[in-house]
Design a protein around this motif. Structure first.
Motif, short mmCIF file in Angstrom:
data_model
loop_
_atom_site.label_atom_id
_atom_site.label_comp_id
_atom_site.label_asym_id
_atom_site.label_seq_id
_atom_site.Cartn_x
_atom_site.Cartn_y
_atom_site.Cartn_z
N LYS A 1 0.84 -1.19 0.00
CA LYS A 1 0.00 0.00 0.00
C LYS A 1 0.87 1.24 0.00
CE LYS A 1 -4.17 -1.82 2.24
NZ LYS A 1 -5.08 -1.71 3.42
N LEU A 2 0.50 2.19 -0.84
CA LEU A 2 1.15 3.49 -0.89
C LEU A 2 0.12 4.53 -0.47
CD1 LEU A 2 3.54 5.36 -1.73
CD2 LEU A 2 2.53 5.43 -4.02
N ASN A 3 0.33 5.12 0.69
CA ASN A 3 -0.67 6.05 1.24
C ASN A 3 -2.06 5.42 1.25
OD1 ASN A 3 1.33 7.95 1.64
ND2 ASN A 3 0.91 9.05 -0.26
N ASP A 4 -2.13 4.16 1.67
CA ASP A 4 -3.38 3.38 1.81
C ASP A 4 -4.02 2.99 0.48
OD1 ASP A 4 -3.31 3.36 4.62
OD2 ASP A 4 -4.26 5.33 4.73
N ILE A 5 -3.31 3.22 -0.62
CA ILE A 5 -3.82 2.78 -1.93
C ILE A 5 -3.11 1.48 -2.31
CG2 ILE A 5 -3.85 3.30 -4.39
CD1 ILE A 5 -4.31 6.18 -3.73
N PRO A 6 -3.84 0.40 -2.60
CA PRO A 6 -3.20 -0.87 -2.98
C PRO A 6 -2.41 -0.72 -4.28
CG PRO A 6 -5.51 -1.21 -2.39
CD PRO A 6 -5.31 0.27 -2.51
N VAL A 7 -1.18 -1.19 -4.28
CA VAL A 7 -0.32 -1.14 -5.47
C VAL A 7 0.43 -2.47 -5.60
CG1 VAL A 7 0.01 1.36 -5.34
CG2 VAL A 7 1.63 -0.16 -4.18
N THR A 8 1.00 -2.68 -6.77
CA THR A 8 1.91 -3.79 -6.99
C THR A 8 3.31 -3.22 -7.17
OG1 THR A 8 0.30 -5.33 -7.93
CG2 THR A 8 2.59 -5.62 -8.59
N VAL A 9 4.26 -3.75 -6.43
CA VAL A 9 5.64 -3.28 -6.48
C VAL A 9 6.54 -4.40 -7.01
CG1 VAL A 9 7.53 -2.22 -5.20
CG2 VAL A 9 5.17 -1.88 -4.44
N VAL A 10 7.38 -4.09 -7.99
CA VAL A 10 8.30 -5.06 -8.56
C VAL A 10 9.65 -4.38 -8.76
CG1 VAL A 10 8.76 -6.63 -10.49
CG2 VAL A 10 6.40 -6.17 -9.81
N GLY A 11 10.74 -5.10 -8.51
CA GLY A 11 12.04 -4.49 -8.73
C GLY A 11 13.18 -5.48 -8.75
N HIS A 12 14.31 -5.04 -9.27
CA HIS A 12 15.53 -5.84 -9.22
C HIS A 12 16.05 -5.85 -7.79
CE1 HIS A 12 15.40 -4.14 -13.38
NE2 HIS A 12 15.65 -5.40 -13.68
N GLN A 13 16.62 -6.95 -7.37
CA GLN A 13 17.13 -7.06 -6.02
C GLN A 13 18.55 -7.61 -6.01
OE1 GLN A 13 15.85 -5.90 -3.15
NE2 GLN A 13 17.78 -6.54 -2.20
N LYS A 14 19.50 -6.78 -5.61
CA LYS A 14 20.88 -7.22 -5.42
C LYS A 14 21.05 -7.73 -3.99
CE LYS A 14 22.82 -3.92 -8.74
NZ LYS A 14 23.70 -2.75 -8.93
N GLY A 15 22.12 -8.47 -3.75
CA GLY A 15 22.37 -9.01 -2.43
C GLY A 15 22.99 -8.01 -1.49
N LYS A 16 22.89 -8.32 -0.19
CA LYS A 16 23.46 -7.46 0.84
C LYS A 16 24.89 -7.86 1.19
CE LYS A 16 19.89 -4.80 1.77
NZ LYS A 16 19.94 -3.33 1.66
N ASP A 17 25.25 -9.12 0.91
CA ASP A 17 26.60 -9.62 1.17
C ASP A 17 26.92 -10.65 0.10
OD1 ASP A 17 25.27 -12.02 1.94
OD2 ASP A 17 25.09 -11.28 3.99
N THR A 18 28.08 -11.27 0.20
CA THR A 18 28.51 -12.21 -0.84
C THR A 18 27.53 -13.37 -1.00
OG1 THR A 18 30.83 -11.66 -0.41
CG2 THR A 18 30.37 -13.70 -1.61
N LYS A 19 27.13 -13.97 0.10
CA LYS A 19 26.21 -15.11 0.04
C LYS A 19 24.88 -14.71 -0.57
CE LYS A 19 24.02 -18.64 2.96
NZ LYS A 19 23.86 -19.16 4.34
N ASP A 20 24.36 -13.57 -0.15
CA ASP A 20 23.08 -13.09 -0.68
C ASP A 20 23.20 -12.71 -2.15
OD1 ASP A 20 20.39 -12.43 -0.52
OD2 ASP A 20 20.77 -10.38 0.16
N ASN A 21 24.34 -12.12 -2.53
CA ASN A 21 24.55 -11.75 -3.92
C ASN A 21 24.57 -12.99 -4.82
OD1 ASN A 21 24.72 -9.06 -4.92
ND2 ASN A 21 26.44 -8.69 -3.56
#
Length: 324
Positions: free
Chosen positions: A103-123
């Protein structure tokens, strides 16, 4: 200063001197307030000069900063009630793409994005933010769902490109990207795309067809990475800076070209300096751009998106005796 870039070393050294002088004065009970004040003024002048006149190379360094906030950081600070959804229902779940309902300001939305890792294992688990075809198909599945239930779509772009390996090509990498471009163009809901770091190649474009394209101040956006362009054009990847200058990939240049619609300011020194401040800036500009779109009809949204991309790359050609 966390993880200074090479061009930030003079600032780091000056800050170190200020801290050292302050500690020494406290230990020896000596008043260095005047000296510290002068150094602080010098620091502010140097900081202003450095970040006001950043080169393309320096902006590239900030866009790729290892501590730069990722999609999930912004989801957690900008939106509420986020529910992550997984899988493309065809092959698997690509962790290089994250998405779901929020929700963005109480309005339902769909959020999509690229996700990089936080450390070597996650990357490694997230393939360094380089999506496979199933990642793009997961994103498309979520966006189709958003279109069906009339939820606005918000995408966060932060990748060097789509994964170029054999397995990705065998599973239809090119088709997956092309399918996203085709279908995003026809969705009947508002779509806002935000480049938060590095927007590279088809991997970025697959989430980049929106009514509005926004860019963070130090982000970059290009059809190919500067290293890739240098390898092709100059047969030498080390000439990436020269290629980057020619490609015009920084936010201000992309805005001037008409590809981006607005630039979101960053804290002094980059988004990684203050996540809360950066998220607040994104949310403010995002809502400012979203409100007019919410008042458009389905047909107006599609036509608005069509006009935006048709206007990119306008040119003038001259024929002898005629101007067109």
């Amino acid at each position: 200063m966390p993880s200074e870039m090479p061009f930030e070393q003079p600032l780091a050294e000056l800050r170190s001197k200020i801290d050292e002088l302050r500690r020494f004065g406290a230990e020896k009970h000596i008043d260095f307030s005047e000296e510290i004040k002068r150094l602080e003024e010098r620091y502010l002048l140097l900081e202003d000069e450095l970040y006001t006149n950043m080169t393309t190379a320096q902006k590239m360094q900030l866009a790729r900063h290892p501590q730069r906030p990722t999609t999930i950081d912004y989801i957690q600070t900008i939106f509420s009630d986020f529910v992550e959804l997984h899988g493309d229902r065809l092959y698997g779940d690509d962790l290089a793409i994250i998405g779901g309902l929020a929700k963005l300001n109480d309005i339902p939305v769909t959020v999509v994005g690229h996700q990089k890792g936080k450390d070597t294992k996650d990357n490694i688990a997230r393939n360094f933010g380089l999506p496979h075809p199933e990642g793009f198909r997961k994103a498309l599945r979520l966006m189709r769902q958003a279109d069906k239930f009339r939820r606005p779509i918000i995408t966060f772009i932060d990748t060097k490109g789509a994964f170029p390996g054999n397995a990705a090509e065998e599973r239809g990498q090119g088709e997956a990207i092309a399918r996203n471009l085709l279908e995003m163009a026809s969705f009947r809901v508002p779509i806002i795309c935000i480049v938060i770091g590095e927007g590279g190649s088809g991997g970025a474009l697959a989430l980049g067809v929106g009514n509005r394209v926004l860019m963070l101040e130090s982000s970059i956006y290009s059809v190919i990475s500067p290293e890739g362009a240098a390898s092709i054009l100059y047969k030498d990847a080390s000439k990436s800076l020269h290629a980057a200058e020619a490609m015009k990939i920084t936010a201000d240049q992309i805005l001037e070209l008409g590809v981006a619609d607005a630039i979101i300011p960053e804290p002094r020194g980059g988004a990684h300096r203050d996540l809360a401040v950066q998220a607040a800036s994104i949310k403010s500009v995002l809502w400012e751009q979203m409100e007019p779109l919410l008042n458009m009809s389905e047909q107006e949204l599609v036509e608005d998106r069509y006009r935006k991309f048709r206007e990119i790359g306008r040119f003038t050609f001259i024929q002898e005796g005629n101007h067109a």
